[in-house]
Design a protein around this motif. Structure first.
Motif, mmCIF file in Angstrom:
data_model
loop_
_atom_site.group_PDB
_atom_site.id
_atom_site.type_symbol
_atom_site.label_atom_id
_atom_site.label_comp_id
_atom_site.label_asym_id
_atom_site.label_seq_id
_atom_site.Cartn_x
_atom_site.Cartn_y
_atom_site.Cartn_z
ATOM 1 N N VAL A 174 24.151 5.820 -11.694
ATOM 2 C CA VAL A 174 24.433 6.951 -12.569
ATOM 3 C C VAL A 174 23.239 7.335 -13.446
ATOM 4 N N GLY A 175 22.183 6.554 -13.402
ATOM 5 C CA GLY A 175 21.028 6.876 -14.232
ATOM 6 C C GLY A 175 20.079 7.875 -13.612
ATOM 7 N N GLU A 176 20.204 8.127 -12.310
ATOM 8 C CA GLU A 176 19.266 9.011 -11.628
ATOM 9 C C GLU A 176 19.735 10.464 -11.684
ATOM 10 N N SER A 177 18.834 11.331 -12.114
ATOM 11 C CA SER A 177 19.129 12.763 -12.155
ATOM 12 C C SER A 177 19.018 13.358 -10.756
ATOM 13 N N VAL A 178 19.896 14.309 -10.433
ATOM 14 C CA VAL A 178 19.883 14.926 -9.109
ATOM 15 C C VAL A 178 19.649 16.431 -9.169
ATOM 16 N N SER A 179 19.614 17.000 -10.369
ATOM 17 C CA SER A 179 19.445 18.440 -10.498
ATOM 18 C C SER A 179 18.850 18.782 -11.848
ATOM 19 N N ALA A 180 18.051 19.863 -11.877
ATOM 20 C CA ALA A 180 17.485 20.328 -13.143
ATOM 21 C C ALA A 180 18.486 21.163 -13.920
ATOM 22 N N ALA A 181 19.536 21.613 -13.234
ATOM 23 C CA ALA A 181 20.564 22.448 -13.869
ATOM 24 C C ALA A 181 21.857 21.675 -14.017
ATOM 25 N N VAL A 182 22.728 22.162 -14.886
ATOM 26 C CA VAL A 182 24.068 21.601 -15.039
ATOM 27 C C VAL A 182 25.086 22.717 -14.852
ATOM 28 N N TYR A 183 26.268 22.344 -14.323
ATOM 29 C CA TYR A 183 27.301 23.332 -14.022
ATOM 30 C C TYR A 183 28.655 22.658 -14.143
ATOM 31 N N ASP A 184 29.536 23.227 -14.959
ATOM 32 C CA ASP A 184 30.853 22.606 -15.169
ATOM 33 C C ASP A 184 31.827 22.862 -14.029
ATOM 34 N N ASN A 185 31.483 23.747 -13.104
ATOM 35 C CA ASN A 185 32.271 24.004 -11.889
ATOM 36 C C ASN A 185 33.682 24.512 -12.189
ATOM 37 N N GLU A 186 33.902 24.980 -13.407
ATOM 38 C CA GLU A 186 35.224 25.490 -13.796
ATOM 39 C C GLU A 186 36.315 24.474 -13.462
ATOM 40 N N SER A 187 36.038 23.209 -13.757
ATOM 41 C CA SER A 187 36.935 22.125 -13.337
ATOM 42 C C SER A 187 37.431 21.257 -14.475
ATOM 43 N N LEU A 188 37.197 21.655 -15.727
ATOM 44 C CA LEU A 188 37.541 20.796 -16.864
ATOM 45 C C LEU A 188 38.851 21.212 -17.520
ATOM 46 N N LEU A 194 25.437 19.612 -6.724
ATOM 47 C CA LEU A 194 24.514 18.704 -7.406
ATOM 48 C C LEU A 194 24.500 18.960 -8.912
ATOM 49 N N ALA A 195 24.557 20.243 -9.303
ATOM 50 C CA ALA A 195 24.558 20.579 -10.732
ATOM 51 C C ALA A 195 25.851 20.113 -11.405
ATOM 52 N N PHE A 196 26.958 20.100 -10.647
ATOM 53 C CA PHE A 196 28.227 19.631 -11.208
ATOM 54 C C PHE A 196 28.181 18.131 -11.492
ATOM 55 N N TRP A 197 27.666 17.367 -10.524
ATOM 56 C CA TRP A 197 27.538 15.937 -10.777
ATOM 57 C C TRP A 197 26.560 15.687 -11.922
ATOM 58 N N GLU A 198 25.496 16.477 -11.999
ATOM 59 C CA GLU A 198 24.523 16.324 -13.082
ATOM 60 C C GLU A 198 25.179 16.603 -14.433
ATOM 61 N N TYR A 199 26.104 17.542 -14.464
ATOM 62 C CA TYR A 199 26.834 17.854 -15.697
ATOM 63 C C TYR A 199 27.616 16.626 -16.171
ATOM 64 N N ILE A 200 28.342 16.005 -15.251
ATOM 65 C CA ILE A 200 29.113 14.805 -15.605
ATOM 66 C C ILE A 200 28.178 13.684 -16.028
ATOM 67 N N ARG A 201 27.117 13.485 -15.264
ATOM 68 C CA ARG A 201 26.177 12.384 -15.531
ATOM 69 C C ARG A 201 25.533 12.540 -16.899
ATOM 70 N N ARG A 202 25.087 13.758 -17.225
ATOM 71 C CA ARG A 202 24.426 13.971 -18.517
ATOM 72 C C ARG A 202 25.407 13.835 -19.674
ATOM 73 N N TYR A 203 26.644 14.262 -19.469
ATOM 74 C CA TYR A 203 27.630 14.089 -20.532
ATOM 75 C C TYR A 203 27.796 12.608 -20.848
ATOM 76 N N MET A 204 27.888 11.779 -19.835
ATOM 77 C CA MET A 204 28.090 10.358 -20.047
ATOM 78 C C MET A 204 26.833 9.649 -20.524
ATOM 79 N N GLU A 205 25.680 10.045 -20.016
ATOM 80 C CA GLU A 205 24.444 9.347 -20.337
ATOM 81 C C GLU A 205 23.759 9.881 -21.595
ATOM 82 N N ASP A 206 23.782 11.210 -21.777
ATOM 83 C CA ASP A 206 23.014 11.830 -22.861
ATOM 84 C C ASP A 206 23.876 12.442 -23.955
#
Length: 330
Positions: A42-56, A238-250
């Motif tokens: 979960v520490g590795e970034s996969v995208s420069a962008a973040v996207y909530d995917n209208e899923s929250l 990829l941006a959706f997973w990055e959104y989740i990852r950054r929320y948890m990590e950062d």
């Protein structure tokens, strides 16, 4: 509904954890087969962008609640079997009503008194109708319960304070699980093509012992969950997973709150939107307007599906996390 979760739970019943692990170790990449380039934790970034995917469903400083890909896949069984149940029930009640009226009056339609054979057939037809309805219900009700009289949705909660992933599922789909965020494995190909991301969703997995149930017992097998609505391309996935990852990590600052959260109330127009299934972004491209024409042509079928979708939601209960999970991290 919940086809992915049901399939995974069924696969776990076919072999033990040890057998599944041995089978996985035996599998080798075939010549010419592309290697899956999954993120290293979960520490590795996969995208420069973040996207909530209208899923929250929920967003706050402690946790986010996210939907699964199953929400639109419901309604057909409900409207089909529900219609048959209604017709059979209506027929049985009508015949019972006619029989009861004849018994009370003791007269035929022509005014003559009922004879013994009349009483026999009135009782026989009533019993046959009830028996057929019960027989049909017995062998089809389990299919009706695939999308009705069950949990209205599966929710995946990411708590950045406790660093846990909470899976809110019915018992027959694995039940509630509390999984370690730091041990999460992401089944995602970082180098996928845009086309390969069409209709994709985030898949998270955990090995045995990487989580617990509500009683604190360690998980004794693999756990998998599917997160988010299907995406339109790889960039969104990829941006959706990055959104989740950054929320948890950062933290929340790295993953801003979405403009609009999903509602859990079963509004009928949301069922129509789910059954319609047409991405309105296509309207910007005239070459894709043919999809609008196709959807208009099949509008009656869409309306039937939407009705079944809405009835399915009404016939389900809204799941809730236990109090211990609701208060975790506060």
């Amino acid at each position: 509904m919940y086809f992915l979760e049901r399939g995974f739970e069924w696969s776990k019943s076919l072999m033990s954890y040890e057998e599944a692990t041995e089978e996985l170790n035996k599998k080798q990449r075939q010549p010419g087969q592309a290697e899956l380039q999954a993120p290293e934790g979960v520490g590795e970034s996969v995208s420069a962008a973040v996207y909530d995917n209208e899923s929250l469903y929920t967003y706050n400083d402690t946790h986010i609640d996210i939907r699964t890909p199953n929400d639109e896949k419901r309604g057909v069984i409900t409207i089909f079997l529900g219609s048959i149940y209604f017709m059979l029930f209506y027929t049985a009640v009508s015949i019972l009503g006619i029989s009861a009226a004849k018994f009370l009056t003791g007269l035929r339609n022509n005014g003559e008194a009922l004879r013994g054979v009349d009483y026999f057939f009135l009782i026989l037809f009533s019993l046959l109708c009830l028996a057929f309805f019960g027989f049909f219900l017995k062998f089809t009700f389990r299919f009706f319960c695939l999308e009705s009289l069950t949990a209205r949705r599966i929710i995946v909660r990411f708590n950045r304070i406790t660093r846990k992933v909470y899976l809110l599922r019915p018992k027959h789909l694995g039940g509630i699980r509390i999984m370690d965020w730091d041990k999460t494995e992401v089944l995602l190909d970082k180098s996928m093509s845009e086309l390969e991301g069409t209709g994709g969703f985030v898949i998270l997995g955990w090995d045995r012992g990487d989580g617990v149930d509500l009683q604190g017992t360690r998980t004794d097998n693999f756990e998998v969950t599917f997160v988010g609505k299907p995406t339109r391309n790889a960039s969104e996935l990829l941006a959706f997973w990055e959104y989740i990852r950054r929320y948890m990590e950062d933290g929340p600052a790295a993953a801003p709150a979405p403009k609009k959260l999903l509602t859990k109330f079963p509004w009928p127009w949301l069922s129509f939107k789910a059954a319609w299934g047409l991405d309105t972004c296509f309207l910007r491209h005239t070459g894709l307007w043919v999809f609008v024409v196709v959807n208009i042509l099949i509008l009656p079928a869409i309306l039937i599906h939407a009705t079944g979708h809405w009835l399915s939601l009404l016939l389900c209960y809204e799941p809730r996390f236990p109090r211990v999970i609701e208060e975790a991290g506060r």
